[in-house]
Write a protein that holds these residues in place. Structure first.
Motif, PDB file in Angstrom:
ATOM      1  N   UNK A  44     -50.965 -84.218   9.647  1.00 13.67           N
ATOM      2  CA  UNK A  44     -52.096 -84.333   8.725  1.00 13.67           C
ATOM      3  C   UNK A  44     -52.671 -85.744   8.720  1.00 13.67           C
ATOM      4  N   UNK A  45     -51.800 -86.731   9.019  1.00 19.46           N
ATOM      5  CA  UNK A  45     -52.251 -88.124   9.013  1.00 19.46           C
ATOM      6  C   UNK A  45     -53.268 -88.369  10.130  1.00 19.46           C
ATOM      7  N   UNK A  46     -53.163 -87.575  11.186  1.00 17.32           N
ATOM      8  CA  UNK A  46     -53.926 -87.904  12.392  1.00 17.32           C
ATOM      9  C   UNK A  46     -55.150 -87.022  12.613  1.00 17.32           C
ATOM     10  N   UNK A  47     -55.572 -86.419  11.538  1.00 16.09           N
ATOM     11  CA  UNK A  47     -56.894 -85.820  11.536  1.00 16.09           C
ATOM     12  C   UNK A  47     -56.993 -84.415  12.090  1.00 16.09           C
ATOM     13  N   UNK A  48     -57.990 -83.707  11.578  1.00 18.84           N
ATOM     14  CA  UNK A  48     -58.322 -82.362  12.060  1.00 18.84           C
ATOM     15  C   UNK A  48     -59.640 -82.461  12.795  1.00 18.84           C
ATOM     16  N   UNK A  49     -59.564 -82.255  14.092  1.00 23.66           N
ATOM     17  CA  UNK A  49     -60.760 -82.410  14.924  1.00 23.66           C
ATOM     18  C   UNK A  49     -61.307 -81.028  15.257  1.00 23.66           C
ATOM     19  N   UNK A  50     -62.562 -80.816  14.943  1.00 31.11           N
ATOM     20  CA  UNK A  50     -63.186 -79.539  15.289  1.00 31.11           C
ATOM     21  C   UNK A  50     -64.167 -79.761  16.428  1.00 31.11           C
ATOM     22  N   UNK A  51     -63.977 -78.977  17.485  1.00 29.27           N
ATOM     23  CA  UNK A  51     -64.931 -78.999  18.599  1.00 29.27           C
ATOM     24  C   UNK A  51     -65.668 -77.663  18.505  1.00 29.27           C
TER      25      UNK A  51
END
Ligand SMILES: NC(=O)C1=CN([C@@H]2O[C@H](COP(=O)(O)OP(=O)(O)OC[C@H]3O[C@@H](n4cnc5c(N)ncnc54)[C@H](OP(=O)(O)O)[C@@H]3O)[C@@H](O)[C@H]2O)[C@@H](O)CC1
Ligand SMILES: Nc1ncnc2c1ncn2[C@@H]1O[C@H](COP(=O)(O)OP(=O)(O)O)[C@@H](O)[C@H]1O
Ligand SMILES: [K+]
Length: 550
Positions: A267-274
């Protein structure tokens, strides 16, 4: 951070150093410049002792630097042929003063002062001298060069290039290689093949980097570049003039890429949506997602048009793929689902393989008007958004656009020739008008901050990266930098992504050869690139083992 200047900015710095409060004597600045070349080139060449050197001094102050260099390398044991290409009475006071000093040292044995070759016999002698020497010093033209090389410089440069190609000499350029425009990197290109620029093995430049040393084609003429402050007052070198530009180097990136905390979680390292792709180009979507995974993203979601999903699901298990709608491209009807999901995303990237259907444009406009997270826009998203300046500008600089030159031409309305004539100005102008962070991809890639207008010129990357899909990987990487590094300054994320992407390409070139490595392979070496960044800078990115460590 290494500053990049124009000739006018350099002249201004010069003027303040000499005529402002610092009151430095011009003759001293020239002495320092010449001494810096003698020292730095001497160190690079393993000393001057016993070397035969041919030195060409032009009729401006670049030539004046040459007279100083001659004196220093003579003292260090070189034998030097000095071609004085200007008339004594035409030199500036400081250059003439240094010429007078050199004239006192001239003799038949170690220091020959010669005038410009005229007869065939003179030219033959010059050729013979070049082939018999080990070093050529080019003090013909520096920041004063413009247009195309005139005679006799054009022929001298051609002779030097020929001697270097024959492996006879190492060529050192003073401030700029002769025939390279210091503001644009454009090179002399007259009517004749022989009117081209000088190709140096090393360039020692003064005060700050010149644009022409970092922009192609000039960059290819410079060889190894060293910058010497030549005793300019520190505050003057650091002072920010209007429209500053900087070279991105490893130490700059180390300040941006922070160590991972030992107790971090996904969770610390982000949720990236492509959110991208279409049935024709599912691969582009997958490559962007892979770029994000290899950059250390916490979670990577890929959302593709429904009919594209079967080609993406299960290809790479760590990417969470879902189809949206049932079509082979996105339409406005798909936007609500994306907007609802976006509340949980740290960043959204759109564009690679998106296609250019008019319905997809409606989808894009709807999504962009509603989402609140930072957005990275690439490829077809840019093509579709040409003309949508008002919408983009209204997003308050929360967008990074990553066009290559052709996409930039389309979206900015500038011709390729206009962009190439002054890419730094074109990029800066666009970022200011559209209020976006801009990544203008190419060789080299330029990054412009929406907030400050500062331009950063990337120093990594190579021509092996000129292959389809390389930019898609970069899109995912930049998105991951924003999210997993928690970079609120989008320009910093763009700089980190671009630098590391190029460094990964350089690592691939080393491992695989000059070309033929793939975008996926480039993404795959990112962990090693981060490890070497950490090693070179002694950053504690890797965790110490709790038990069992040495
Ligand atoms: N900045 C600093 O901190 C310091 C800078 N210093 C040094 O000064 C240098 C700049 O000196 P600069 O201004 O005298 O210009 P420079 O490069 O010698 O050339 C001018 C001459 O070239 C000629 N010329 C032009 N184009 C041409 C062509 N196509 N083909 C043929 N000729 C051409 C032009 O003639 P024109 O066209 O005007 O007739 C003019 O005579 C700088 O690079 C650095 O080395 C240091 O000494 C001290 C600190
Ligand atoms: N000659 C080169 N030197 C350095 N980098 C390069 C070179 N050619 C291409 N690249 C880099 O490779 C990437 C290519 O991106 P792009 O043209 O968008 O590819 P694609 O659209 O096929 O994914 C850019 O990041 C660019 O800077
Ligand atoms: K020069």
């Amino acid at each position: 951070m290494q500053k990049i200047t124009t000739a006018a900015q350099m002249r201004n710095m010069d003027r303040i150093a000499m005529h402002g409060v610092y009151a430095m004597a011009p003759v001293v600045l020239m002495e320092n410049a010449g001494h810096a070349v003698a020292e730095r080139a001497g160190a690079w060449l393993d000393g001057w002792d016993g070397k035969d050197v041919v030195l060409f001094c032009g009729k401006g102050n670049n030539g004046g630097d040459g007279f100083v260099i001659a004196r220093h390398i003579l003292a260090a044991g070189a034998r030097v042929y000095v071609y004085v290409l200007g008339k004594e009475e035409d030199y500036s006071d400081e250059a003439r003063q240094h010429l007078h000093t050199l004239q006192q040292l001239a003799d038949e044995e170690t220091c020959l002062l010669l005038s410009a070759p005229q007869s065939d016999a003179d030219w033959q002698l010059l050729q013979k001298r070049l082939l018999a020497s080990s070093v050529v010093i080019d003090a013909m033209l520096g920041t004063g060069f413009h247009g195309s090389l005139r005679q006799p410089l054009a022929s001298i440069v051609a002779e030097v290039n020929a001697a270097a190609a024959a492996g006879a000499v190492t060529v050192i350029a003073v401030d700029m290689p002769t025939g390279v425009n210091s503001d644009t990197g454009a090179v002399s290109n007259g009517d004749d093949d022989e009117d081209g620029p000088l190709f140096a093995d090393m360039t020692v430049t003064f005060g700050a980097l010149k644009r022409g040393l970092v922009l192609y084609p000039g960059r290819a003429c410079a060889g190894h570049v060293e910058v010497d402050p030549i005793g300019m007052p520190g505050p003057l070198l650091m002072q920010l003039e209007e429209n500053p530009a900087y070279l991105l180097q490893e130490s700059d990136i180390a300040e941006i890429v922070v160590p991972r905390s030992p107790d971090s979680h996904k969770g610390t390292h982000g949720t990236i949506a492509i959110v991208t792709g279409s049935s024709q180009m599912a691969g582009a979507a997958l490559m962007a997602a892979h770029g994000a995974v290899r950059s250390g993203a916490g979670k990577v979601f890929l959302r593709v048009p429904g009919a594209t999903a079967p080609y993406c699901i299960g290809v790479q298990p760590e990417i969470m793929v879902r189809g949206v709608g049932t079509g082979d491209h996105f339409t406005a009807a798909d936007a609500d689902e994306i907007i609802a999901e976006s509340k949980n995303w740290s960043v959204l990237a759109m564009g690679p393989g998106l296609g250019r259907d008019a319905e997809t444009k409606e989808f894009l406009l709807k999504v962009l008007a509603a989402v609140t997270c930072p957005v990275v826009l690439d490829a077809d998203a840019l093509n579709l958004l040409a003309g949508e300046k008002a919408l983009i500008a209204s997003r308050g600089s929360r967008i990074i656009m990553t066009p290559h030159l052709a996409e930039f031409s389309r979206i900015s309305g500038l011709s390729m020739a206009e962009i190439k004539a002054d890419p730094i100005a074109a990029a800066r102008q666009f970022a200011s008008e559209w209020k976006v962070n801009l990544v203008l991809k190419g060789a080299p890639t330029l990054i412009v901050s929406a907030k400050t207008g500062n331009v950063y010129v990337n120093s990594t990357g190579n021509a092996g990266m000129a292959c389809g899909g390389m930019g898609d990987v970069l899109t995912g990487m930049i998105a991951a930098m924003i999210a997993h590094q928690g970079m609120s300054d989008l320009c910093s994320a763009a700089c980190a992504g671009v630098y590391l992407h190029g460094a990964a390409g350089d690592a691939c070139r080393k491992d695989h050869g000059p070309y033929g490595f793939t975008p996926m392979e480039t993404a795959d070496v990112l962990p090693q690139v981060l490890a070497s960044l950490e090693e070179d800078l002694a950053l504690p990115i890797l965790q110490q083992p709790l038990i069992g460590g040495k």
